[in-house]
Design an enzyme around this catalytic site. Structure first.
Site, PDB file in Angstrom:
ATOM      1  CB  SER A 102      20.756 -20.360   8.952  1.00 17.98           C
ATOM      2  OG  SER A 102      21.120 -21.030  10.108  1.00 17.98           O
ATOM      3  CD  GLU A 132      25.685 -30.428  -0.788  1.00 15.58           C
ATOM      4  OE1 GLU A 132      25.991 -29.799  -0.171  1.00 15.58           O
ATOM      5  OE2 GLU A 132      24.619 -30.197  -2.049  1.00 15.58           O
ATOM      6  CG  ASP A 136      30.631 -28.899  12.609  1.00  8.86           C
ATOM      7  OD1 ASP A 136      29.872 -27.465  13.113  1.00  8.86           O
ATOM      8  OD2 ASP A 136      30.585 -29.268  14.039  1.00  8.86           O
ATOM      9  NE  ARG A 155      26.592 -17.948   8.818  1.00  9.56           N
ATOM     10  CZ  ARG A 155      25.323 -19.145   9.295  1.00  9.56           C
ATOM     11  NH1 ARG A 155      25.199 -19.681   8.724  1.00  9.56           N
ATOM     12  NH2 ARG A 155      25.523 -19.334  10.508  1.00  9.56           N
ATOM     13  CD  GLU A 198      30.451 -25.482   7.197  1.00 12.31           C
ATOM     14  OE1 GLU A 198      30.159 -24.266   6.069  1.00 12.31           O
ATOM     15  OE2 GLU A 198      30.327 -25.123   7.969  1.00 12.31           O
ATOM     16  CE  LYS A 314      22.720 -28.093  -0.310  1.00 13.13           C
ATOM     17  NZ  LYS A 314      24.557 -27.482   0.022  1.00 13.13           N
ATOM     18  CE  LYS A 338      21.986 -29.047  12.900  1.00 12.32           C
ATOM     19  NZ  LYS A 338      22.645 -27.898  13.593  1.00 12.32           N
ATOM     20  CB  CYS A 432      35.222 -21.260  49.444  1.00 16.68           C
ATOM     21  SG  CYS A 432      36.354 -20.772  49.283  1.00 16.68           S
ATOM     22  CB  CYS A 435      39.550 -18.148  50.737  1.00 13.24           C
ATOM     23  SG  CYS A 435      37.605 -18.569  51.188  1.00 13.24           S
ATOM     24  CB  CYS A 450      33.032 -18.361  49.055  1.00 13.11           C
ATOM     25  SG  CYS A 450      34.415 -17.344  49.609  1.00 13.11           S
ATOM     26  CB  CYS A 455      37.707 -15.889  47.506  1.00  9.42           C
ATOM     27  SG  CYS A 455      37.790 -18.039  47.750  1.00  9.42           S
TER      28      CYS A 455
HETATM   29  P1  AMP Z   1      23.372 -23.670  10.619  1.00  4.07           P
HETATM   30  O1  AMP Z   1      24.602 -22.604  11.414  1.00  4.07           O
HETATM   31  O2  AMP Z   1      23.120 -24.901  11.458  1.00  4.07           O
HETATM   32  O3  AMP Z   1      22.369 -22.933  10.463  1.00  4.07           O
HETATM   33  O4  AMP Z   1      24.065 -24.617   9.729  1.00  4.07           O
HETATM   34  C1  AMP Z   1      24.055 -23.862   8.182  1.00  4.07           C
HETATM   35  C2  AMP Z   1      25.354 -23.665   8.111  1.00  4.07           C
HETATM   36  O5  AMP Z   1      25.746 -25.212   7.695  1.00  4.07           O
HETATM   37  C3  AMP Z   1      25.571 -23.181   6.590  1.00  4.07           C
HETATM   38  O6  AMP Z   1      25.839 -21.807   6.841  1.00  4.07           O
HETATM   39  C4  AMP Z   1      27.207 -23.621   6.122  1.00  4.07           C
HETATM   40  O7  AMP Z   1      27.847 -23.343   6.488  1.00  4.07           O
HETATM   41  C5  AMP Z   1      26.930 -25.231   6.815  1.00  4.07           C
HETATM   42  N1  AMP Z   1      27.517 -26.835   6.191  1.00  4.07           N
HETATM   43  C6  AMP Z   1      27.661 -27.566   6.253  1.00  4.07           C
HETATM   44  N2  AMP Z   1      27.943 -28.154   4.908  1.00  4.07           N
HETATM   45  C7  AMP Z   1      26.778 -27.930   4.210  1.00  4.07           C
HETATM   46  C8  AMP Z   1      26.174 -28.101   3.141  1.00  4.07           C
HETATM   47  N3  AMP Z   1      26.948 -29.564   2.548  1.00  4.07           N
HETATM   48  N4  AMP Z   1      25.153 -27.898   2.424  1.00  4.07           N
HETATM   49  C9  AMP Z   1      24.954 -26.343   3.160  1.00  4.07           C
HETATM   50  N5  AMP Z   1      24.952 -25.544   3.769  1.00  4.07           N
HETATM   51  C10 AMP Z   1      26.824 -26.681   5.056  1.00  4.07           C
END
Ligand code: AMP
Length: 713
Positions: A102, A132, A136, A155, A198, A314, A338, A432, A435, A450, A455
């Site tokens: 993660s 990067e 989502d 994953r 992703e 990174k 975030k 409610c 009913c 209720c 109901c």
């Molecule tokens: P989280 O699940 O919130 O802990 O975030 C980690 C997840 O972000 C990773 O498992 C990836 O699936 C996702 N992710 C999306 N974009 C990127 C990116 N550019 N580099 C690394 N992880 C990414």
């Protein structure tokens, strides 16, 4: 690549003519596959098509015709196989060779700076980092062997994922073969590599998909991420093929496979290899550049065609990444910045009261729809009367709605200066809304309830809960249909589902009329699917039944814990309240609620009827477990390397061992009983030797699987 005019020319011939003019079909098939792959790459990965769509379709058409005429050249990696075409098995588990981590979060600039401080500390100053976008979507791991895609996995929990190979193959922008241009970036082109990234669904496709789901009375997806994950986990790959999924790849499981040493070069290489790589990336040498990138991403977020929920920063050098290492759940060399939660104002049109399946009354804010943090919010829970009073929100108020990423939207309060003069404080109705029975609030509880057993709103919620995905997963049984069935008197408890037949369902009046003024009925196609879905739900695991029954305080996890200790309704009925309270994760309150539920005659009657209608109320031991003596019980195996003699995959060999009672683990420890080493066994083999764990070869393994007997010491 052939030039454009010859391709356009080729498209003028029909496929039969082509099939005849081609002298060597094997050569032509190969040529076409390469050509199509190359053009898909230009189209999907580079967004720069070199030929017209019609010409491209014609190439695919020709290839398909040739492949049909010559089934001996079938190749699962042919571009024609992308649209799916067969119904796959349920997914099997895949042990990730290297864990899928993660990411740690930085919730604001301060936390981002704290991470940058740690990086500086580690290397005595700022080092290059890559920024990067954080896409989502849903994580995937793609395995390529000899340049060919052989496996796609989710994953999962990071250690074990699901095998979604058949579905992954249908995602159009993924190369099924690595482009030869990328070979110089690899240490050894024959080595197995795993590329990670992703899968996502573009915003526009998500909206289209949800509109279609709503029109068909199906549950819409909550957001594009769920839609992507759900689409990837379809049982039928043709369904996945029709969902508009795309990918961005950004990582490799084992960077020692690469002939270079940085994340930045990896992104370039992934592009050369044919993957779709997000163009919004930046190599940054200073903190200011990182801040600026994050700020720009916040601003651009809404205008991108796909959802992002942050920026991933990174450390660029792989050697430095190794130096910083990992915590138990995330790399230390990366951080996810975030986006701040978003707040918007909108009009509170009304406060309605929802009746839950246990009779709980929840006030719900009905809002003028407003877009917040990637989704449209039209309703938000206000939890209970005290909460409404505390926030002092009134009908007619302009309220502040807040949402952070996938978090449930929240009403923060009202803008008092905009309050209409006559706005009154809100209080819970005395009866409610469903009913009209009087509602009660018990001492010490925040909720009104209720308590009427008749109901209809509670019945509807209970029935929807039973059919929901996490419970019995009766596909297609959505709110509109269930409401009509309840109103027509055909459904009042879960057991009634199992009495519905196709004819009756097809005639169900949907309460609407068509252009000619005729009532709209459910129709045969939907009815047939529903009956099949109901039938399929009969065989669900016992934990799902327990969850589906909707006992108070029994969520999914509790239901699973219960089923693990009491694998059948009979066992569970036999348990005392103290026995139940002794199950891990279940306290006195939950135990009491379960006990009461199971002792209530009405509930017992429903359970009896479910049993009589063939719903599974016990977890049977699997067929293999029943058939085979469990001689390997208590032994733990670790499999490493490739099994060449039998041609089995490690997963298949693992399953065969498990069928005889063994445990299969992915890492070697002192507790490991045996390590099975196939060809090219790696570090696990060395570790086994170091720890003195006995090492077996493939012949030993086959003998054990066959006979269930362990080799003599
Ligand atoms: P989280 O699940 O919130 O802990 O975030 C980690 C997840 O972000 C990773 O498992 C990836 O699936 C996702 N992710 C999306 N974009 C990127 C990116 N550019 N580099 C690394 N992880 C990414």
């Amino acid at each position: 690549m052939s030039d454009k005019s010859s391709i356009e020319q080729a498209s003028l011939l029909n496929s039969d003519e082509l099939a005849q003019t081609v002298s060597d079909p094997a050569v032509r098939i190969e040529e076409l596959r390469r050509e199509i792959e190359h053009n898909s790459y230009l189209y999907y990965a580079k967004d720069a098509p070199a030929i017209s769509d019609a010409a491209f379709d014609s190439l695919v058409h020709e290839l398909r015709a040739l492949e049909e005429a010559h089934p001996e050249f079938y190749d699962p990696n042919s571009p024609t196989q992308r649209v799916g075409g067969y119904v796959g098995e349920q997914f099997s588990a895949i042990q990730h060779e290297r864990r899928m981590y993660s990411l740690d979060d930085a919730m604001d600039e301060g936390e981002l700076d704290a991470w940058l401080d740690r990086v500086e500390e580690a290397f005595g100053g700022m080092v290059d980092v890559v920024c990067e976008l954080k896409i989502d979507g849903s994580s995937i791991a793609l395995t390529y062997q000899g340049g060919n895609l052989v496996r796609g996995a989710t994953r999962g929990d990071g250690t074990t994922g699901e095998d979604v190979t058949a579905n992954i193959r249908t995602v159009k922008d993924l190369p099924l073969r690595l482009r030869t241009e990328s070979e110089s970036g690899l240490v050894d082109t024959q080595r197995v590599i795993e590329v990670r990234g992703e899968v996502y669904m573009p915003k526009s496709s998500f909206e289209t998909l949800n509109r279609a789901a709503e029109a068909n009375g199906k549950q819409p997806f909550a957001n594009p991420r769920n839609a992507a994950a759900g689409s990837l986990r379809q049982k039928d790959p043709t369904v996945t093929a029709h969902r508009d999924l795309s990918t961005f790849l950004y990582a490799i499981a084992d960077e020692s496979a690469l002939a270079f040493g940085t994340q930045w070069e990896l992104l370039q290489w992934l592009g050369e290899a044919g993957f779709h790589v997000n163009p919004d990336v930046q190599l940054c040498a200073t903190r200011e550049e990182v801040h600026a990138f994050c700020q720009k991403a916040v601003e651009r977020r809404d205008s991108l065609p796909y959802e992002i929920d942050g920026v991933v920063v990174k450390v660029n050098s792989f050697a430095r990444q190794r130096e910083m290492g990992y915590t138990a759940r995330a790399p230390r060399w990366a951080i996810a910045f975030k986006f701040p939660p978003e707040e918007k104002t909108t009009l509170l049109r009304d406060i309605t009261v929802q009746v839950g399946r246990t009779g709980k009354l929840t006030p719900v804010a009905e809002l003028d729809p407003v877009r917040v943090a990637g989704s449209t919010v039209a309703r938000a829970t206000l939890h209970n009367e005290d909460e409404v009073k505390r926030k002092d929100v009134r009908i007619g108020d302009t309220v502040i709605v807040r949402k952070a990423g996938d978090v449930i939207p929240e009403i923060l309060g009202a803008v008092e200066s905009l309050r209409p003069e006559n706005a009154q404080p809100w209080s819970m109705p005395k009866t409610c809304p469903s009913c009209a029975s009087p509602v009660i609030r018990e001492e010490g509880e925040a909720d009104y309830r209720c308590i009427s057993i008749d109901c209809p709103a509670q019945a509807l919620e209970r029935l929807l809960h039973w059919a929901s995905r996490a419970a019995m997963d009766i596909d297609g049984m959505g709110e509109e249909i269930v409401t009509r069935l309840v109103e027509s008197g055909r459904l009042s408890d879960a057991a009634d589902y199992y009495t519905l037949d196709e004819v009756e369902l097809s005639l169900l009046d949907m309460g609407r009329v068509n252009k000619e003024g005729q009532p709209i009925r459910l129709g045969q196609t939907v009815a047939k699917k529903l009956v099949a879905a109901i039938d399929e739900s009969r065989g669900r695991a016992f934990a799902r039944v327990l969850f589906g029954l909707g006992m108070r305080h029994v969520g999914k996890t509790t239901a699973e814990a219960l089923a693990a200790v009491y694998p059948s309704m009979e066992d569970l009925m036999g348990a005392s309240e103290e026995d139940l309270a002794a199950v891990e994760g279940i306290g006195a309150k939950i135990a009491h609620s379960i006990f009461l539920f199971l002792r209530t005659p009405d509930n017992q009657a429903v359970i009896d009827r479910l049993r009589a209608r063939g719903v599974n109320l016990a977890d049977e031991p699997s067929e293999e477990q029943e058939a085979l003596p469990q001689t390997l019980e208590g032994k733990t195996f670790v499999l490493t390397g490739t099994l060449v003699q039998s041609g089995m995959t490690r997963d298949e060999a693992g399953a065969a061992l498990k069928a005889r009672g063994a445990k299969v683990s992915s890492s070697v420890s002192k507790k490991t009983s045996f390590v099975v080493a196939g060809e090219q066994a790696g570090s696990k083999y060395d570790k086994a030797l170091a720890l003195g764990v006995p090492v077996l070869d493939e012949s030993d393994l086959l003998r054990i699987i066959e006979t269930g007997e362990l080799p003599s010491e």
